[in-house]
Design a protein around this motif. Structure first.
Motif, PDB file in Angstrom:
ATOM      1  N   MET B   6       1.357  -1.273   0.214  1.00  0.00           N
ATOM      2  CA  MET B   6      -0.248  -0.318  -0.256  1.00  0.00           C
ATOM      3  C   MET B   6       0.650   1.435   0.404  1.00  0.00           C
ATOM      4  N   HIS B 174      -1.580  11.322  -2.817  1.00  0.00           N
ATOM      5  CA  HIS B 174      -2.053  11.140  -1.705  1.00  0.00           C
ATOM      6  C   HIS B 174      -2.397  10.049  -1.371  1.00  0.00           C
ATOM      7  N   ILE B 175      -3.313   9.233  -2.428  1.00  0.00           N
ATOM      8  CA  ILE B 175      -4.194   8.254  -2.083  1.00  0.00           C
ATOM      9  C   ILE B 175      -3.116   6.793  -1.816  1.00  0.00           C
ATOM     10  N   MET B 176      -4.018   6.238  -1.247  1.00  0.00           N
ATOM     11  CA  MET B 176      -3.040   4.863  -1.185  1.00  0.00           C
ATOM     12  C   MET B 176      -3.306   3.691  -1.349  1.00  0.00           C
ATOM     13  N   GLU B 271     -11.085   7.541 -14.037  1.00  0.00           N
ATOM     14  CA  GLU B 271     -12.314   7.276 -13.207  1.00  0.00           C
ATOM     15  C   GLU B 271     -13.020   7.628 -14.054  1.00  0.00           C
TER      16      GLU B 271
ATOM     17  N   VAL C  15      -6.415   8.607   8.828  1.00  0.00           N
ATOM     18  CA  VAL C  15      -5.501   8.326   7.510  1.00  0.00           C
ATOM     19  C   VAL C  15      -4.603   6.903   8.084  1.00  0.00           C
ATOM     20  N   ARG C  19      -5.407   3.328   5.780  1.00  0.00           N
ATOM     21  CA  ARG C  19      -4.429   2.750   5.256  1.00  0.00           C
ATOM     22  C   ARG C  19      -4.244   1.110   5.693  1.00  0.00           C
ATOM     23  N   ALA C  22      -6.866  -0.345   4.649  1.00  0.00           N
ATOM     24  CA  ALA C  22      -7.768  -0.745   2.665  1.00  0.00           C
ATOM     25  C   ALA C  22      -6.355  -1.675   2.624  1.00  0.00           C
ATOM     26  N   SER C  23      -5.298  -2.596   3.742  1.00  0.00           N
ATOM     27  CA  SER C  23      -3.830  -2.497   3.190  1.00  0.00           C
ATOM     28  C   SER C  23      -4.764  -4.192   3.855  1.00  0.00           C
ATOM     29  N   ALA C  32      -8.483  -2.014  -2.814  1.00  0.00           N
ATOM     30  CA  ALA C  32      -8.694  -1.001  -2.051  1.00  0.00           C
ATOM     31  C   ALA C  32      -7.869  -0.235  -1.693  1.00  0.00           C
ATOM     32  N   THR C  33      -8.867   0.920  -1.970  1.00  0.00           N
ATOM     33  CA  THR C  33      -8.077   2.508  -2.389  1.00  0.00           C
ATOM     34  C   THR C  33      -8.482   3.825  -0.354  1.00  0.00           C
ATOM     35  N   ALA C  34      -7.307   4.027  -0.063  1.00  0.00           N
ATOM     36  CA  ALA C  34      -7.487   4.582   1.153  1.00  0.00           C
ATOM     37  C   ALA C  34      -6.892   6.607   0.138  1.00  0.00           C
ATOM     38  N   CYS C  35      -7.803   7.004   1.512  1.00  0.00           N
ATOM     39  CA  CYS C  35      -7.649   8.111   0.648  1.00  0.00           C
ATOM     40  C   CYS C  35      -8.165   9.595   2.327  1.00  0.00           C
ATOM     41  N   PRO C  36      -7.053  10.637   2.492  1.00  0.00           N
ATOM     42  CA  PRO C  36      -7.572  11.102   2.828  1.00  0.00           C
ATOM     43  C   PRO C  36      -8.311  12.538   2.446  1.00  0.00           C
ATOM     44  N   TYR C  61     -11.907   8.463  -8.062  1.00  0.00           N
ATOM     45  CA  TYR C  61     -11.084   9.339  -6.830  1.00  0.00           C
ATOM     46  C   TYR C  61     -11.682  10.261  -6.369  1.00  0.00           C
TER      47      TYR C  61
END
Lengths: 296, 375, 176
Positions: B6, B174-176, B271, C15, C19, C22-23, C32-36, C61
């Motif tokens: 990640m 900044h997206i993971m 997207e 945040v 993560r 998602a991990s 999976a995605t994670a975002c602030p 996004y």
């Protein structure tokens, strides 16, 4: 006596104005630096002096770079060469505008980071290459194309600004004293880290003096004390021999002013201010030299 | 397949840089790029990357220091964003004109005033005439892969031009996302810069060049830019062969039978695929073309007879959307509905994009979020 | 696709929680995605982060406006933020509290006293109880990802075993 190598590092094809002080200085700089050297040159007279592609004046690689960029370019070059284990000298040769004005941010950054290079500013006290506009290094009273009645403010004290970065080696010089230049460049290149040499380089067309008077005017600058030759190695501050002699009995600065057309609009009042500035600076330098000697 | 990690887009770029092993990195912090150079500084500090990290005092100096280092024949990297890129502007020309294969991570961010740190493409698009190759990425994996490929493309002797990897601020920086940190092995050959500085063979660089030779230098740059199309194709094919992930200069999504194609760059282009899925469910034959390489500009887009809805996350004031305009210029018959959207980080969803398609008026320009009477 | 919005305060680790969530899902073989959401990142200010979990690569996004689940790490944000905004009918709420909280009908509400767990496990950094690792345990219980993947996601982020211990405690405490 200093033994200066006979071998010339500059070919006999410069496109300088006759009597150019910056070229005279460069001749001795390169003799001192030798072949394992790269010159970095920002926009200045020396961008043009070096000749037109595919011809060049120098016998060392020359890297031309943007006006504000010399010290940063030398930083990258020096870091890359050192990372490769190469000792090649990286020397910036920049004018006063590219140093005291537009390039000062990059210069300050490189000095603060402690980059291993030698920055040499040849100071003809105006933007010579663009036809003599005033720079931060133009002295009080000098006529330039943008100060047609003479500059109304003082020359920027570039050396004090540089000194604030606490360099391992810093010096002033003048194109009229080649042995002094040679020795100072030699010494500077023997020391790791950032080094700075500020060379007064008279400019016959800009200063409105005859082409054959370059050396003489430079000597008058030193003898009057308006330009002082010194060096500072770590904390050891020394006034160089020509200025030591001159400081004992400086020639009135009025003679230096009168010899140049650029000062022709200087009135008595301004001349007195200039003399007072010179006197004040000489006192400061004498004091600094004495203090440095004491701590020895 | 190795384990998925990640990571943010920024950290993926930094990881690719570590793999590429530049000898010099010169950089200056700016949001939202800073994480790239912080990660690299960490690698250098920990000894994981044997490079000189030059913490310069400005972006102008960052690019200049890269130039000074690059001409000695070493691999270099920097990263910036937005105002930093613009502060470099002069030196971008110097880098490309000096034919230096510098690679730069560029996080797309709006320009002030007022202060705004979110995504927009105007920063990089305003630098499109500097002689840099520009690639726009849309996922963390692609950011990593494109960075690896950028070194190989830039350093190819048929190219020898710098490459800018563009990534949307925050949305991608900044997206993971999970990504595979592929070891490139010998995918990036050692750099052999033909014109590097050599004290034993002294040459002048960038001296006065009169019009006749200057013109030739510029044509050489254009020729290399043209040749880079081949090099990009070769590199992406080789990458796919070795690592199983394939990319094209323009990524197509259901374009073959499409009546209408959304054209966009970066995360919007990714997207937009979801918008196309939605539209297809409604019976609208939609596709997506995501332009990855804007320089060199794609010359073989298969758009004949199709409606294009071009979404520009930029504006050239007094002209319109840059991407729409460039497509129109290179494909005079193209039927385009231009949409200006996402400036200053304006939220644009796949639902919005589907609506751009449904309500498209060909030959017009539409500013998303502005009332019809003001358009 | 399963969309989750996390409400926390700056400095609370929301945040990082996103993560790790998602991990953990990725370790289960999902995408999976994670975002602030970047706005006011000041310490103590209410912030939101997003997690998307799907069986196919996540290509979206833009922000999550209609989440399936909201996670409230700090219940005091509810004083100023409408945490239920856009939550889907029948959606889930997980809240860190030991109190009874009234939410409108139509949502599944789960809770665990993560702060209390952190204090019991002495999981306190710079005077603040750490809630972003225990929440991973609680969410594993809710089936967002497996317990094993949750533990892996925690241990690759934080070496200190108190984190997994707290997560385990939270796993036990949540009533499904």
């Amino acid at each position: 006596m200093t033994e200066i190598p006979k071998e010339e590092m500059l070919l006999k094809c410069p496109s300088t104005c006759a009597g150019c002080g910056s070229l005279l200085a460069l001749r001795y700089i390169l003799k001192a630096a030798g072949k394992d050297t790269v010159l970095v040159i920002p926009a200045c007279c020396n961008s043009v002096i070096q000749g037109v592609y595919p011809y060049m004046l120098h016998t060392v690689p020359v890297y031309n770079i943007a006006f504000a960029a010399a010290a940063a370019c030398a930083s990258g070059m020096s870091e890359a060469l050192r990372a490769k284990g190469e000792k090649t000298n990286v020397i910036v040769y920049a004018g006063d505008g590219g140093t005291a004005d537009i390039g000062i941010q990059a210069l300050s950054g490189a000095l603060e980071r402690g980059e291993d290079f030698l920055y040499i500013c040849y100071d003809n006290e105006a933007y010579g290459n663009t036809g003599m506009q005033r720079s931060g290094a133009t002295p009080l009273g000098a006529i330039t194309t943008t100060t047609p009645n003479g500059k109304t403010v003082n020359k920027k004290d570039l050396d004090r600004i540089v000194e604030a970065h606490n360099l391992p080696y810093q010096a002033t010089a003048c194109s009229s004293y080649p042995a002094d230049i040679y020795n100072k460049v030699k010494k500077a290149l023997s020391i790791p880290g950032p080094k700075f040499i500020h060379i007064l380089a008279p400019c016959p067309p800009g200063w409105r003096i005859p082409s054959e008077k370059t050396v003489e005017i430079g000597k008058m600058a030193v003898k009057s004390g308006i330009w002082v030759l010194w060096e500072k190695e770590y904390d050891k501050f020394t006034v160089s021999a020509p200025s030591r002699a001159a400081m004992k009995r400086p020639v009135p600065v009025g003679e230096y002013l009168k010899a140049q057309g650029r000062f022709r609009k200087v009135d008595e009042k301004t001349a007195a201010v200039i003399q007072a500035n010179v006197d004040k600076n000489l006192k400061k330098i004498a004091l600094e030299a004495a203090q440095s000697e004491e701590t020895e | 397949m190795s384990e998925l990690i990640m990571s943010t887009g920024n950290k993926a770029v930094a990881a690719a840089v570590k793999m590429a092993k530049p000898l010099v990195v010169a950089a200056y912090p700016i949001t939202p790029q800073t994480e790239i150079i912080e990660s690299i500084a960490d690698y250098v500090e920990a000894g994981d990357l044997k490079a000189r990290y030059i913490p310069v005092e400005s972006e102008h100096s960052a690019m200049t220091a890269c130039i000074g280092a690059s001409i000695t024949g070493v691999r270099v990297f920097t990263a910036t964003s937005s105002h930093g890129l613009l502060y470099m502007h002069e030196m971008l020309h110097w880098a490309a004109g000096a034919r230096l294969p510098i690679v730069m991570g560029q996080v797309n961010r709006t320009l002030a005033p007022g202060w705004n740190i979110w995504a927009e493409h105007t920063d990089a698009l305003s630098q499109r005439d500097t002689g840099w190759l520009q690639v726009y990425v849309s996922t963390v994996q692609e950011a990593y892969d494109a960075t690896l490929m950028a070194f190989r493309i830039a350093e190819d002797n048929r190219v020898l031009l710098p490459v800018m990897i563009n990534m949307d601020g925050f949305l991608l920086s900044h997206i993971m996302q999970p990504f595979e940190m592929t070891e490139p092995g010998d995918f990036i050959p050692p750099l052999d810069l033909p014109h590097k500085i050599d004290v034993n063979d002294p040459k002048g660089y960038g001296a006065m060049s009169p019009a006749n030779v200057h013109y030739q230098f510029r044509f050489d740059m254009e020729k290399s830019m043209r040749a880079s199309r081949t090099v990009i194709n070769e590199t992406e094919a080789e990458f796919a062969k070795r690592f199983g992930r394939s990319y094209a200069p323009v990524e197509e999504y259901f374009c073959d039978d499409a009546d209408v194609i959304i054209v966009a760059m970066g995360t919007l282009g990714k997207e937009a695929e979801v918008a196309a899925d939605l539209l297809r469910k409604e019976g609208i034959k939609a596709g997506v073309m995501r332009i990855r390489w804007l320089r060199p500009f794609p010359l073989d887009m298969n758009i004949k007879g199709k409606d294009l809805v071009v979404i520009d996350r930029d504006c050239s004031f007094g002209f319109g959307g840059v991407v729409a305009g460039e497509i129109q210029a290179r494909y005079p018959d193209a039927k385009i509905a231009s949409v200006i959207a996402g400036l200053g980080g304006q939220e644009v969803t796949y639902e919005d994009m589907a609506e751009f398609v449904r309500s498209r008026k060909m030959g017009t320009e539409f500013w998303f979020g502005i009332p019809q009477e003001e358009q | 696709m399963y969309e989750i919005r996390i409400h926390s305060r700056g400095g609370q680790g929301g945040v990082t929680a996103a993560r790790m969530m998602a991990s953990a899902a990725v370790k289960d073989g999902k995408f999976a995605t994670a975002c602030p959401f970047y706005g006011a990142e000041r310490r103590g200010a209410p912030i939101v982060s997003f997690v998307r979990i799907d069986d196919a690569p996540v290509r979206i996004y833009s922000q999550i406006n209609k989440p399936e689940m909201i996670v409230i790490l700090d219940p005091t944000v509810m004083d100023t933020v409408n945490v239920l905004d856009g939550l889907k009918e029948g959606g889930s709420i997980f809240i860190n509290t030991h109190d009874d909280v009234d939410f409108p009908a139509g949502f599944k509400v789960y809770k665990a006293d993560l702060t209390g767990i952190a204090l019991r496990e002495k999981l306190v950094v710079a005077g603040s109880p750490i809630v972003n690792t225990p929440v991973i345990g609680a969410l594993a219980k809710l089936g967002l990802f497996t317990r094993e993947s949750g533990v892996k996601a925690i241990t690759e982020t934080f070496a200190d075993p108190r984190n997994t211990a707290a997560a385990k405690a939270a796993f036990e405490e949540v009533i499904v």
